[in-house]
Design an enzyme around this catalytic site. Sequence first.
Site, PDB file in Angstrom:
ATOM      1  N   ASP A 140     108.593 -15.199  86.231  1.00  0.00           N
ATOM      2  CA  ASP A 140     108.962 -13.969  86.928  1.00  0.00           C
ATOM      3  C   ASP A 140     110.392 -13.636  86.548  1.00  0.00           C
ATOM      4  O   ASP A 140     111.023 -14.343  85.745  1.00  0.00           O
ATOM      5  CB  ASP A 140     108.786 -14.105  88.437  1.00  0.00           C
ATOM      6  CG  ASP A 140     109.710 -15.149  89.055  1.00  0.00           C
ATOM      7  OD1 ASP A 140     110.494 -15.773  88.305  1.00  0.00           O
ATOM      8  OD2 ASP A 140     109.657 -15.347  90.281  1.00  0.00           O
ATOM      9  N   ASP A 155     114.181 -12.571  88.290  1.00  0.00           N
ATOM     10  CA  ASP A 155     114.939 -12.559  89.541  1.00  0.00           C
ATOM     11  C   ASP A 155     116.258 -11.804  89.360  1.00  0.00           C
ATOM     12  O   ASP A 155     116.948 -11.984  88.343  1.00  0.00           O
ATOM     13  CB  ASP A 155     115.246 -13.982  90.004  1.00  0.00           C
ATOM     14  CG  ASP A 155     113.990 -14.816  90.178  1.00  0.00           C
ATOM     15  OD1 ASP A 155     112.954 -14.250  90.581  1.00  0.00           O
ATOM     16  OD2 ASP A 155     114.042 -16.038  89.914  1.00  0.00           O
ATOM     17  N   ASP A 180     111.586 -10.519  91.715  1.00  0.00           N
ATOM     18  CA  ASP A 180     112.151 -10.870  93.015  1.00  0.00           C
ATOM     19  C   ASP A 180     113.574 -10.329  93.106  1.00  0.00           C
ATOM     20  O   ASP A 180     114.372 -10.495  92.163  1.00  0.00           O
ATOM     21  CB  ASP A 180     112.181 -12.383  93.221  1.00  0.00           C
ATOM     22  CG  ASP A 180     110.776 -13.002  93.251  1.00  0.00           C
ATOM     23  OD1 ASP A 180     109.801 -12.248  93.448  1.00  0.00           O
ATOM     24  OD2 ASP A 180     110.676 -14.231  93.067  1.00  0.00           O
TER      25      ASP A 180
END
Length: 473
Positions: free
Chosen positions: A334, A336, A424
């Site tokens: 992912d 961030d 995120d």
Amino acid sequence: MFHTPIVPRARKRSRPAEASAPRRERVKFEDVRLYLVERKMGRSRRSFLTELARSKGFIVEDVLSDVVTHVVSEDSQASSLWAWLKGGPVKNLPVMHVLDISWFTDSMREGKPVAVETRHIIQDTLAASPEATAPTPVSTVSQYACQRRTTTKNNNKIFTDAFEVLAESHEFNDMEGPCLAFRRAASVLKSLPWTVQNLRVTEDLPCLGEHSMCVIEEILQHGRSFEVEKILSDERYQILKLFTSVFGVGPKTAEKWYRRGLRSFSDVLAEPGIHLNRMQQSGFLHYGDISRAVSKAEAQALGNIIDEAVRAITPDAILTLTGGFRRGKDFGHDVDFIVTTPQLGKEERLLTSVIDRLKQQGILLYCEYQASTFDESKLPSHRFEAMDHFAKCFLILRLEDSQVEGGRQTAEEDRRGWRAVRVDLVSPPVDRYAFTLLGWSGSRQFERDLRRFARMERRMLLDNHALYDKTKI
């Protein structure tokens, strides 16, 4: 007349010297001389294997001597075998092949001596090695990940991969202690600028317990860990690993599904008693995309999207890429970001405004927003918490191929022109920015050891929000 034919029969029955002649004639491999180690093998099994080898044309010596070329053993403890061999009278041990029984069985099956491969060799775990005088002496390796060098190359991947499997297996069994021990061991070996080739060079390394050392020795000896192979072939481990690969599914949920007899995604989705939350629904919906690695180019493209959204709201906003990409990784699972404002308090509604803007752009596929629960009066926190109390959101965004510099690498059958990516965002007050940057940059083991180092070596307390002098609180 009758006496003449009887004489040769008598000679034929009584030629003891010629009884061994057929054995010499059956020898096919004059340059190979075996010695089967009776230790761990046992006398009767050794006798059986000796006759088997001789029947196939091999020379098997009854006594270990300098004429032996191949030593074959079933002793799983390399260190004890080599100690026994070195305690014997042979001088040519360095030029002999010391082999696992697998070489013998392979040779018997082929009917000839097979080539010696790495997996056959029983490594001399007692031997000195050039690595023992490596540029970074093992005695200088710190027990704390935050005090060890950062490497761009893992020289001990065969060991660290095994430790990661063992750690994950213990995590699935809710055994935090062994899980953490194997992760620490993996972290130590990843930091080494040289490859472990024998046990001696690991003697002074920190965080390597008895279990870890046994795994290292087994890999050195056999080229693999039988314990790890058993775990990897275990159905429960395979299913839990599959289920936990879904966004929003942790080990406890995966275990519940497994105990209900569910063994595949289709089983879960078809089970009427399973009620997926929004995160899990999105995890299944976009599984093909978010289970694939995210490239650095894709991370940069997402950074441009977030930057544009943030600055449209607050032109002087602070946006920082964190996580594995900040540590220099080329791929991650992912992306961030920290997003805040120079003015204290102005960040409070920043994330909700960013979310609204992403919705308007039509690229927000999933969102879970968590409002700030940060309360300075409750600090410091004396227990380890994986997450901070700042406002944050967990997103899945639509990333167009055209937004990625150089284009996105896609499968030939994928003609959508976009992919889903997990993003995120965390938004701390600016006076907590440094601690947020530290906490969100990782790795998890680095963060754990940094807190431990602060507590044990500096008498300080570090949490997700601040650093405290323990002598003053």
